[in-house]
Design a protein around this motif. Structure first.
Motif, PDB file in Angstrom:
ATOM      1  N   ALA D 190       0.831  -1.201   0.000  1.00 13.32           N
ATOM      2  CA  ALA D 190       0.000   0.000   0.000  1.00 13.32           C
ATOM      3  C   ALA D 190       0.865   1.251   0.000  1.00 13.32           C
ATOM      4  CB  ALA D 190      -0.933  -0.001   1.214  1.00 13.32           C
ATOM      5  N   CYS D 191       2.026   1.134   0.618  1.00 13.01           N
ATOM      6  CA  CYS D 191       2.926   2.273   0.674  1.00 13.01           C
ATOM      7  C   CYS D 191       3.423   2.688  -0.705  1.00 13.01           C
ATOM      8  CB  CYS D 191       4.131   1.933   1.548  1.00 13.01           C
ATOM      9  SG  CYS D 191       3.935   2.513   3.229  1.00 13.01           S
ATOM     10  N   LEU D 192       3.415   1.755  -1.643  1.00 11.49           N
ATOM     11  CA  LEU D 192       3.991   2.043  -2.949  1.00 11.49           C
ATOM     12  C   LEU D 192       2.983   2.643  -3.922  1.00 11.49           C
ATOM     13  CD1 LEU D 192       6.124  -1.164  -3.461  1.00 11.49           C
ATOM     14  CD2 LEU D 192       6.835   1.047  -2.580  1.00 11.49           C
ATOM     15  N   ALA D 193       1.719   2.681  -3.514  1.00  9.52           N
ATOM     16  CA  ALA D 193       0.690   3.135  -4.447  1.00  9.52           C
ATOM     17  C   ALA D 193       0.815   4.630  -4.691  1.00  9.52           C
ATOM     18  CB  ALA D 193      -0.686   2.799  -3.889  1.00  9.52           C
ATOM     19  N   VAL D 194       0.327   5.081  -5.840  1.00  7.26           N
ATOM     20  CA  VAL D 194       0.240   6.515  -6.097  1.00  7.26           C
ATOM     21  C   VAL D 194      -1.210   6.864  -6.408  1.00  7.26           C
ATOM     22  CG1 VAL D 194       2.594   6.864  -6.924  1.00  7.26           C
ATOM     23  CG2 VAL D 194       0.821   6.137  -8.512  1.00  7.26           C
ATOM     24  N   ARG D 195      -1.522   8.127  -6.191  1.00  2.35           N
ATOM     25  CA  ARG D 195      -2.920   8.531  -6.368  1.00  2.35           C
ATOM     26  C   ARG D 195      -3.306   8.435  -7.848  1.00  2.35           C
ATOM     27  NH1 ARG D 195      -2.439  14.664  -4.215  1.00  2.35           N
ATOM     28  NH2 ARG D 195      -4.699  14.697  -4.539  1.00  2.35           N
ATOM     29  N   THR D 196      -4.583   8.230  -8.078  1.00  2.00           N
ATOM     30  CA  THR D 196      -5.034   8.011  -9.461  1.00  2.00           C
ATOM     31  C   THR D 196      -6.009   9.088  -9.911  1.00  2.00           C
ATOM     32  OG1 THR D 196      -6.781   6.607  -8.608  1.00  2.00           O
ATOM     33  CG2 THR D 196      -4.793   5.506  -9.394  1.00  2.00           C
ATOM     34  N   ASP D 197      -5.994  10.233  -9.216  1.00  2.00           N
ATOM     35  CA  ASP D 197      -6.954  11.262  -9.608  1.00  2.00           C
ATOM     36  C   ASP D 197      -6.392  12.222 -10.642  1.00  2.00           C
ATOM     37  OD1 ASP D 197      -5.101  12.428  -8.070  1.00  2.00           O
ATOM     38  OD2 ASP D 197      -6.467  13.347  -6.622  1.00  2.00           O
ATOM     39  N   GLY D 198      -5.282  11.855 -11.248  1.00  5.57           N
ATOM     40  CA  GLY D 198      -4.773  12.687 -12.335  1.00  5.57           C
ATOM     41  C   GLY D 198      -3.665  13.638 -11.917  1.00  5.57           C
ATOM     42  N   ARG D 199      -3.357  13.689 -10.635  1.00  4.94           N
ATOM     43  CA  ARG D 199      -2.263  14.588 -10.225  1.00  4.94           C
ATOM     44  C   ARG D 199      -0.916  13.919 -10.379  1.00  4.94           C
ATOM     45  NH1 ARG D 199      -4.098  19.151  -8.313  1.00  4.94           N
ATOM     46  NH2 ARG D 199      -6.320  19.189  -7.840  1.00  4.94           N
ATOM     47  N   SER D 200      -0.959  12.612 -10.372  1.00  4.41           N
ATOM     48  CA  SER D 200       0.256  11.872 -10.666  1.00  4.41           C
ATOM     49  C   SER D 200       0.044  11.194 -12.017  1.00  4.41           C
ATOM     50  CB  SER D 200       0.485  10.834  -9.578  1.00  4.41           C
ATOM     51  OG  SER D 200       1.355   9.849 -10.045  1.00  4.41           O
ATOM     52  N   VAL D 201       0.872  11.532 -12.967  1.00  9.29           N
ATOM     53  CA  VAL D 201       0.665  11.022 -14.324  1.00  9.29           C
ATOM     54  C   VAL D 201       1.790  10.076 -14.691  1.00  9.29           C
ATOM     55  CG1 VAL D 201       0.414  11.654 -16.750  1.00  9.29           C
ATOM     56  CG2 VAL D 201      -0.507  13.149 -14.978  1.00  9.29           C
ATOM     57  N   ASP D 202       1.388   8.851 -15.063  1.00  6.74           N
ATOM     58  CA  ASP D 202       2.385   7.863 -15.491  1.00  6.74           C
ATOM     59  C   ASP D 202       2.854   8.186 -16.901  1.00  6.74           C
ATOM     60  OD1 ASP D 202       1.948   6.574 -13.170  1.00  6.74           O
ATOM     61  OD2 ASP D 202       1.442   4.634 -14.072  1.00  6.74           O
ATOM     62  N   ILE D 203       4.159   8.155 -17.075  1.00  9.20           N
ATOM     63  CA  ILE D 203       4.691   8.353 -18.423  1.00  9.20           C
ATOM     64  C   ILE D 203       5.268   7.024 -18.894  1.00  9.20           C
ATOM     65  CG2 ILE D 203       6.367   9.599 -19.833  1.00  9.20           C
ATOM     66  CD1 ILE D 203       4.235  11.384 -18.738  1.00  9.20           C
ATOM     67  N   ASP D 204       4.636   6.443 -19.895  1.00 12.57           N
ATOM     68  CA  ASP D 204       5.149   5.186 -20.439  1.00 12.57           C
ATOM     69  C   ASP D 204       6.228   5.420 -21.479  1.00 12.57           C
ATOM     70  OD1 ASP D 204       3.791   3.495 -18.860  1.00 12.57           O
ATOM     71  OD2 ASP D 204       2.243   2.944 -20.306  1.00 12.57           O
ATOM     72  N   GLY D 205       6.311   6.649 -21.937  1.00  4.32           N
ATOM     73  CA  GLY D 205       7.310   6.949 -22.970  1.00  4.32           C
ATOM     74  C   GLY D 205       8.665   7.224 -22.354  1.00  4.32           C
ATOM     75  N   ASP D 206       9.465   7.972 -23.081  1.00  5.38           N
ATOM     76  CA  ASP D 206      10.816   8.250 -22.616  1.00  5.38           C
ATOM     77  C   ASP D 206      10.859   9.580 -21.872  1.00  5.38           C
ATOM     78  OD1 ASP D 206      12.440   6.035 -23.978  1.00  5.38           O
ATOM     79  OD2 ASP D 206      11.123   6.817 -25.545  1.00  5.38           O
ATOM     80  N   TYR D 207      12.070   9.912 -21.392  1.00  6.67           N
ATOM     81  CA  TYR D 207      12.221  11.172 -20.662  1.00  6.67           C
ATOM     82  C   TYR D 207      11.879  12.370 -21.544  1.00  6.67           C
ATOM     83  CZ  TYR D 207      14.603   8.467 -17.072  1.00  6.67           C
ATOM     84  OH  TYR D 207      14.902   7.557 -16.105  1.00  6.67           O
TER      85      TYR D 207
END
Ligand SMILES: Nc1ncnc2c1ncn2[C@@H]1O[C@H](COP(=O)(O)OP(=O)(O)OP(=O)(O)O)[C@@H](O)[C@H]1O
Ligand SMILES: Nc1ncnc2c1ncn2[C@@H]1O[C@H](COP(=O)(O)OP(=O)(O)OP(=O)(O)O)[C@@H](O)[C@H]1O
Ligand SMILES: [Mg+2]
Ligand SMILES: [Mg+2]
Ligand SMILES: O=P([O-])([O-])[O-]
Lengths: 266, 443, 493, 321, 266
Positions: D190-207
């Protein structure tokens, strides 16, 4: 107006039967368009199919060279023999059949190619010309016979689709005779032609009769009388009467034939 | 027969003049005008986007075709050559000798601004490889003064292009703000100049630290061979499959299934074709990794549905009377199709080809799985077979890799690469477009 | 003899066969080609094809089989202890092949005799260098058994090559002769050749089936593995997609619904953009525009299909997204606060729509153009305006093609990733708001597949399940489209 | 027969591999190796397909090979694997150069900003924070928006473990979770989870994608590799973590907390079979290349202080275990 | 055979001129198809165009409602006035013109729609029916007048393209009259019809004449004589003679007319 009464021509000897249809039925889906038609067509004869519009003349005509195969909904039953061979036999190659049994369609349908190519196409695929000169000759002869040569000779490379209605019709006739078929099926070949062109086509038909069979659909009783030796009268999908042309026109057996003939106007 | 006119009141009322419009006619004409307008607007939107995209591609990509070069005369002595060749990292040795030589030379000439060897090193691009291959190919040049035009560092280029200002420079091992004075002085002295970058068009990919040397040429060849495979396979196969399905196949459940299936293949994500290609062509058929042949095969599978769908639509659109006419003169079905129907369907087929190939040319995802993305495009193939079989990349993959690199100079290269790709696409399509115009006709 | 040469010989035989067949046909017809059932070229093609095709097929099969046979023959010589494992054997065999190749080169470049090669032994010492001299790089010194195997390999391979050449050419000659003898005037050469062509056409259609089978096969096993690890119900009906990082596992939620919803939503928006613009462009180009405009505008629009998707992605990210935020975001032009960030369904949808314009416009244009002029004349002659003609006569007649074009565009929308990732984001979400970030099945297939997760974990395997689900869903979509076309199609003439 | 070395794997290692590959081609007479990208896992998967010339020789990875991967390798006959650590990569938090003053973070700040559940007034609640200043007055008063590596990246693991998890412990959220009755494993998860309301955005692409997103969002922070940041100092400003500014030195010395080793793995069975493989591997880890001052370090790789040991491993083909 | 001699019908008063063509020239590319034709067509009259195939009848007919606009290569010069207005005036809306001047084409071209929709199409776009019932009525009446109702009434929803040639022709007639145009141009409307259907169509033409103008192209001199009051004879693109029908047929002025008429056969 004596030219309008049936001409009393001698029939070719009836013993050489060319086409023999037995119990032919055609359905377009549920629509029973040809009902149990049996008919014998002689060699070296012109046979006319007459009958009111929608009675099944074209349909029956298309059965004879299996053009109905191309209509998905059409179903043909019964036997049609040409030279004693059942043309619906699975072993029969419809292509060979159609090379032997040429057709002029009711609606002129030239290829979107030049006039020359329209006529030359058949001879080319059947290998009727050994070289370009021969092909040119065939094309010219066919166009001449179809009474189109004078109008077309200066524009052989113009597209066939840019011709007038009657010219297209003659082009389709030229195309059909260019392959020299043994039987020629003509579906109202003169419908868009003026009297003079009509006369020329009728002359052509007469000429063809010397060696081949011709089946012609026509709405003009006069034409039927002029060119044909045998006439078949269709009505609502039935073959009502089939006999020598003079007999049909002078002494019809069936009252329906009688009334159709007598109600004639054109 | 008095009712002959009874169903015509609406027209009667307007019988007066052709020049005045009835209210209904006004409405209809307005609708017509609107409809036509929609057409114009739609076309303008489409073309407008194209123009916008083209402009931004050009703006971003044009700089990739020029290069900032340092042109200096330099002499390599035999001892220096031997010494450099004795090192493990020979290219670095060459760089060092070169930088030292140039530094000394410049110091002799006396620039107004202070600098040292470190400065020159920072200002130069990666030159060791070029120098080494030059001297190895031309041993007679050893000891002879030779003029070199070698790429400057990417930051110098950006500075001279105006994309990097003094304020933005943070001192670091790549560049120091003070270096820019040297750059200005060298530019003034004509030592740093701008030149057309042929190497970009003809060259190969480089390491991430050498944007100056990177070129797209080799991957253009990769794309060329891939497209060759795609064209040679997908066009005939697609057309043949369409002809069968449209003209010869019996109409039944099974052919319906095939039909639906082919359309459905169009919706299969391209990466899934990559999975398939990896499994079939590489793991099963043992074709080599990273080979344009495999890429071409995968893209063929991907392009087929596009060609099949458009070909079938075009075949369907040919009026049946044409077929009847041909069959009527005794042509076989095959002849009717090949002589008459196919030429009339040609515009649609070519459109499918144009779009299908355009799509295939720009596709990266499946190439990832068969090993064409990364640092692959290195050497020109030396023949047809090696063009198909030697490891190579493709333009979109090259662009994709460049776009992911951290040095902004590569970003520019990526846009330049897109320009090359689009030029390639236009050239490739030109024949199809001209052919299509030839085949277009109304009947 | 090299395969290239054999192919050339076959082609030569084909050409010879062609002329022989043609000549024979003309001869049996007594010089009058009209006596023949088919055109002389068909007899020629018949003989030519009979000469080439069976022989080529034999060659093809032989080429696949021979390496196995030769390999087996050679690998028998590899000592069991040096090839304890199958993988090693393959490595050693690749060495063997390389050495054999080197020996070939030695023979051809240095004129080494067969006897000299047979006498070669590893004790000569410098074999590795000699091979390097002819351009064959070897990783290590040649082992004795490797060298023996290589010699055997050469020998067997040479025999195989010779046998192959002889057999293939014999088969070709036999095919030629037999088919030549068949020729009589009545022989249906055209039918035979056309049957051959039909076989080719069927084969081409079969490739599509094989591709499908291939795709299903390459997905199904891993999907099965996935469902062993992850409850099927949760996958299909789960409302949340949040794969956890693999190392830990277990706590992933892998519900497909939000992804399907995102796919659907983005595709719909893309089609809402592409279909009207594309269709109206097509109508304008084929019905209103002059030939000149059409011949320029159409290829130009097609360029839109060729611009790499990364450009569209960046366009979405850097231009369209911020623009939309300026309008729909906080303090935006509309004063509504619908949009949080530039990445949103609508951004990706809009941009993807642009990319899809040519798919709709070009194909539809061709089909509309193919509707016979008589249809237009009929309608115009009744006093219909041009637009009425288009809407009520031409579009219905062109419907199958147009639906095909739209389907193609939809397919492309479903299969696109780059625009989705850059335009709509990578976060799966179930929302009705088109201004929210969402993602699609395809984008997730790519990221899970290339993702940094253990390849036996549900997080990686889910890509295959996603793939197959998408496949089935689009299949249903296509069936529906086929049904629509069948129902509303208006076949002219 | 294949005459070039084939490499696949991590997109993080790819840049370094490409530098070495180019230099290798320039300095040796062997053809340049083919380096494919695709991610650490994809590379290792290919690596573990078996031995033979139609498999790759080297897999790049931005993390150590996992137990189950070693097992899968062994099953396919890839038993002898040489692990080569080439250096370290720092992971940094950066933002637009003229954006809000994100200059220093603690792991707790990142956790407070991005976790789905945080501690507020000693209670574990759904994350109520919308601005950085909501929980730390020292931070700028800007909307929370972070672009973090997507789950397809090896970087994500480091980010979660070294930042989020550390923040979780530091804020007491971990203890609160345990107190609420979670098992230790669950709490760690649970400690590793990040919020999913759009404030944290996963980037699958490159830097570069992250960079582009920062361009479009002035208030956002992004997670980058150290070398990427160093190449783009004109656009990005970096934040200190726990008071340490990221640099090759601080990473090398271990002061900077968020870093990870980079590796490549060699199939020992291919050594001596694939021409140039041995030479390439030695070249990669040579002092001139991977050492301080070498091209890799210049580009941003944090050199491994124990490079000599690595060189020994490569030279003697010492396999794992 | 008195029904075949030209009927001596009274012409409508010639003062109400409907169409007036002056110096019309038509070119198809280089082909000069209509050469300086001037003709006046009266209101409430049936005018027949006769002439050999390819002489330009259809071309001229298509000028009258500007259908030649749709042929790229066609170029029309000269003036054509309808009700005194120049139809080639840029201000004239060809759509409105065509609503006023209906046309039956030489080749039947039914829409690929149901029979009902084929006929209902015109009334729908012109807003001639307020509701479905009215539309049904128009469709039925049109089909009845075109003598197709009996054959079509059970298959109104079947596609028009599945009809026989003559049925298609009548469908196109029905379609054209459904919009009640003021002028009806009919290009060989009876070419595929049997005598009875032809008679019905001729009756229809006669009926239409009560209120409208009809221009009919025909190859049948008898038909021209029967239905028309005025006849125009075209030859090689020229209008050779234009006069009252009985005059043309009994006492032609031009030798070409003479020979065309006398050479008549069908
Ligand atoms: N679309 C066209 N393109 C080129 N030439 C044409 C076109 N349509 C007709 N023509 C030519 O114009 C001339 C007149 O044709 P038109 O169709 O008017 O003849 P017509 O009198 O109607 O003949 P028919 O009785 O055979 O229908 C002919 O020579 C014809 O070949
Ligand atoms: N393709 C078709 N699909 C369905 N029904 C058809 C089709 N073709 C013809 N029919 C129907 O079959 C019947 C016979 O048609 P056919 O074309 O044989 O008539 P016909 O005697 O040639 O008439 P016409 O003189 O008008 O050409 C008609 O009722 C017609 O509507
Ligand atoms: Mg008929
Ligand atoms: Mg005409
Ligand atoms: O490509 P990765 O280094 O993020 O696994």
């Amino acid at each position: 107006m004596n030219d309008m009464t049936p001409v009393n021509r001698k029939l070719g000897t009836m013993q050489d039967l060319k086409i023999s249809a037995r119990g032919v039925q055609v359905y377009y889906g549920d629509n029973h368009a040809i009902k149990d038609v049996s008919v014998d067509i002689a060699h070296k004869t012109v046979t006319a199919f007459i009958g009111p519009s929608g009675c099944g003349k074209s349909t029956f005509l298309r059965c004879i060279n299996r053009m109905n195969d191309t209509i998905d909904v059409a179903r043909v039953e019964g036997d049609i023999l040409i030279d004693g061979e059942d043309i619906y036999d699975p072993k029969v190659d419809p292509v060979q059949l159609r090379a032997k049994v040429g057709m002029v369609f009711q609606k002129p349908n030239p290829f979107p190619k030049s006039i020359y190519d329209n006529v030359a196409y058949g001879p080319k695929i059947h290998g009727l010309a050994r070289n370009k000169a021969e092909l040119d000759e065939i094309v010219e002869k066919s166009l001449r016979k179809a009474a189109l040569w004078n109008e077309a000779k200066d524009r052989l490379n113009a597209p066939g689709t840019g011709l007038s209605g009657g010219q297209q019709q003659r082009l389709c006739i030229a195309r059909a005779i260019a392959t020299a078929p043994e039987v020629l099926l003509m579906d109202e070949p003169c419908s868009a032609l003026d009297p003079i062109a009509t006369a020329q086509v009728e002359e052509l038909i007469d000429e063809l009769r010397q060696s081949f069979s011709v089946v012609i659909v026509t709405h003009s009783m006069q034409q039927a009388a002029r060119v044909s030796q045998k006439t078949a009268f269709f009505h609502l999908g039935n073959l009502v009467e089939y006999d020598d042309t003079d007999k049909i026109f002078t002494n019809p057996q069936d009252s329906r034939t009688e009334s159709y003939i007598s109600g004639r106007i054109g | 027969m008095t009712d002959a006119t009874s169903n015509a009141p609406a027209i009667k009322g307007t019988a007066s003049s052709l020049l005045t419009e009835s209210p209904l006619m006004k409405k209809r004409n307005a609708a017509e005008a609107r409809f036509r307008m929609y057409g114009v607007i739609a076309l303008c939107i489409g073309l407008g986007f194209l123009v916008f995209l083209a402009v931004s591609i050009l703006r971003n990509g044009i700089p990739a075709f020029t290069q900032t070069v340092v042109s200096v005369e330099f002499t390599l002595t035999q001892e220096q050559f031997d010494e450099a060749e004795s090192k493990m990292l020979k290219t670095a040795a060459y760089t060092e000798i070169f930088v030292n030589g140039v530094t000394a030379q410049l110091q002799e000439r006396g620039l107004d601004v202070p600098f040292d060897g470190g400065t020159i090193e920072r200002l130069m691009g990666k030159v060791g490889g070029d120098l080494r291959s030059f001297y190895r190919d031309n041993p007679e040049a050893i000891g002879v003064p030779t003029t070199f035009e070698l790429p400057a560092a990417s930051r110098v280029e950006r500075y001279l292009q105006g994309n990097l200002t003094r304020e933005m420079v943070v001192d670091g091992r790549f560049l120091e703000a003070a270096d820019l004075d040297v750059v200005d002085a060298l530019a003034e002295a004509g030592i740093i100049t701008s030149a057309f970058d042929w190497n970009f068009i003809t060259g190969a990919d480089t390491g991430v630290d050498n944007p100056g040397g990177a070129g797209i040429g080799v991957s253009v060849i990769g794309s060329f061979f891939m497209m060759l495979v795609v064209l040679v396979l997908s066009l005939p196969i697609g057309v043949a499959a369409s002809i069968y399905l449209e003209e010869f196949a019996p109409r039944n459940r099974f052919t319906d299934l095939i039909e639906v299936n082919i359309s459905n293949l169009a919706a299969v994500p391209s990466i899934v074709f990559g999975i398939l290609g990896l499994a079939v062509f590489i793991q099963f058929a043992h074709l080599p990794q990273s080979a344009p042949l495999v890429g071409g095969l995968v893209l063929t599978l991907m392009t087929l549905p596009t060609i099949v769908i458009s070909t079938r639509a075009a075949l369907k659109a040919v009026p049946p009377s044409i077929r009847d006419a041909a069959l009527g003169v005794g042509a076989s079905k095959m002849q009717a199709v090949f002589h008459h129907v196919l030429p009339l369907a040609m515009p649609g087929i070519l459109t499918g080809t144009i779009i299908g190939l355009a799509q295939a040319l720009g596709e990266t995802a499946p190439l990832l799985l068969i090993g064409m993305v990364g640092y692959v495009a290195r050497e020109y193939p030396d023949g047809f077979a090696s063009g198909l079989l030697d490891p190579n990349s493709a333009m979109p993959a090259q662009i994709y890799t460049w776009a992911a690199r951290s040095d902004e100079a590569f970003f520019e290269k990526a846009w330049g690469g897109i320009i090359v790709l689009l030029l390639f696409l236009l050239t490739m399509n030109l024949i199809a477009i001209l052919l299509r115009r030839k085949f277009e006709r109304r009947w | 003899m090299s395969n290239m040469l054999i192919m050339l010989i076959l082609l030569g035989l084909g050409v010879v066969g062609f002329f022989l067949g043609r000549g024979r046909a003309l001869q049996v017809a007594g010089g009058d080609r009209r006596e023949l059932h088919s055109l002389p070229v068909y007899y020629g093609a018949h003989v030519g094809l009979n000469a080439v095709v069976p022989a080529a097929m034999l060659l093809f099969v032989w080429l696949i089989v021979q390496p196995f046979v030769v390999n087996n023959a050679a690998s028998d010589l590899i000592a069991a202890e040096s090839a304890s494992e199958a993988g090693d054997l393959s490595l050693i065999m690749s060495d063997v092949r390389r050495v054999a190749e080197g020996l070939d080169l030695l023979a051809s470049t240095e004129g080494m005799s067969d006897a000299a090669i047979a006498a070669l032994s590893v004790d000569d010492g410098n074999l590795r260098e000699r091979l390097a001299g002819v351009g064959v790089a070897l990783g290590a010194d040649v082992q004795a058994d490797t060298l023996e195997a290589a010699k055997r390999y050469r020998a067997v391979d040479a025999t195989g090559d010779m046998l192959r050449t002889i057999t293939v050419i014999l088969v070709a000659l036999a095919g030629l002769a037999l088919s030549w003898r068949l020729i009589t005037p009545a022989f249906r050469a055209r039918n035979t050749v056309e049957k051959g062509i039909l076989a080719v056409l069927i084969a081409a259609a079969t490739i599509a089936i094989l591709t499908t089978v291939g795709i299903v096969l390459s997905l199904i096993f891993n999907t099965y593995e996935f469902f062993k690890l992850y409850p099927i119900g949760e996958f299909f009906f789960g409302l949340s997609w949040s794969p956890s990082f693999s190392g830990r596992g277990g706590s992933s939620e892998l519900g497909i619904i939000p992804l399907l919803w995102g796919t659907f939503y983005i595709s719909i928006i893309a089609l809402l953009v592409a279909v009207p613009i594309g269709l109206f462009s097509a109508i304008y180009l084929s019905e209103y525009a002059s030939r000149r405009v059409r011949s320029i505008a159409k290829p130009l629009l097609e360029v839109l299909a060729g611009i790499p998707t990364i450009v569209y992605g960046l366009f979405a990210l850097l231009t369209v997204g911020p623009l939309l935020v300026d309008v729909f975001g906080q303090d935006g032009a509309l004063g509504v606060n619908w949009m949080q960030g530039g990445t949103a369904v609508i951004t990706a949808g809009l941009v993807m729509g642009i990319m899809l314009i040519p798919f709709v416009s070009s194909l539809s244009d061709d089909i509309i153009n193919a509707v016979p002029q008589a249809m237009r004349d009929g309608s115009l002659g009744l006093g219909a305006t041009h637009s009425e003609t288009v809407r009520q006569v031409i579009i219905p007649a062109a419907l199958p093609g147009i639906v095909g074009a739209i389907l193609l565009a939809a397919s492309r929308a479903i299969g696109e990733t780059m625009i989705v990732v850059l335009g709509a984001g990578a976060a799966a979400r179930l929302s009705l708001n088109p201004f929210d970030a969402m993602t699609t099945v395809t984008a997730k297939i790519v990221s899970q597949l290339t993702g940094d997760s253990d390849f036996a974990s549900p997080e990686a395997l889910v890509a295959f399940a996603l793939g197959i689900t998408l496949f089935v869903v689009t299949l249903a979509l296509n069936v529906f489209a086929l049904y629509i076309v069948r129902k509303y199609r208006e076949q002219y003439e | 027969a294949r005459d070039n070395v084939q490499i696949a794997g991590s997109s993080t290692v790819l840049p370094y591999a490409s530098i070495v590959a180019e230099a290798f081609g320039e300095n040796f007479d062997f053809p340049a190796p083919v380096v494919e990208s695709g991610g650490s896992s994809a590379g290792l998967r290919r690596f573990c397909e078996g031995v033979g010339e139609n498999t790759i020789d080297i897999a790049n990875a931005s993390r150590a090979i996992r137990e189950n991967e070693v097992a899968a390798c062994a099953e396919a006959g890839v038993t002898d694997i040489i692990e080569v650590r080439i250096g370290y990569d720092g992971i940094v938090f950066a933002s637009q150069i003229d954006g809000p003053a994100f200059t220093a973070f603690e792991p707790a700040d990142i956790f407070n900003a991005l976790a789905p559940q945080v501690m507020v007034d000693g209670e574990l609640v759904d994350n109520p924070h919308t601005r950085w200043s909501d929980f730390n007055a020292d931070l700028p008063d800007a909307e929370i928006l972070a672009f973090i590596p997507g789950t397809k990246h090896g970087t994500r693991e480091v980010f979660e473990e070294k930042v989020i998890a550390a923040g979780c412990e530091a804020t007491g959220a971990f203890d609160a979770m345990m107190a609420a009755g979670m098992s230790e494993d669950d709490a760690e998860d649970a400690c590793l989870a990040v919020r999913t309301d759009g404030r944290s955005v996963d980037i699958d692409g490159d830097y570069t994608e992250t960079l582009a997103r920062l361009d479009a969002n002035a208030n956002a922070i992004g997670v980058f590799g150290l070398s990427f940041y160093e190449n783009n100092t004109d656009k990005l400003k970096v934040a200190e973590i726990s008071g340490v500014a990221p640099s090759t030195e601080t990473v090398a010395s271990g002061e900077y907390p968020v870093s990870r080793p980079l590796y490549f793995y060699i199939k020992a069975a291919h050594l001596g079979v694939i021409p140039g493989l041995q030479e390439f591997a030695s070249f990669f880890v040579a002092d001139e290349v991977a050492g301080p001052g070498g091209p890799l370090a210049t580009y941003g790789l944090v050199s491994d202080p124990e490079l000599a040991e690595t060189q020994n491993i490569v030279a003697n083909a010492i396999t794992m275990n």
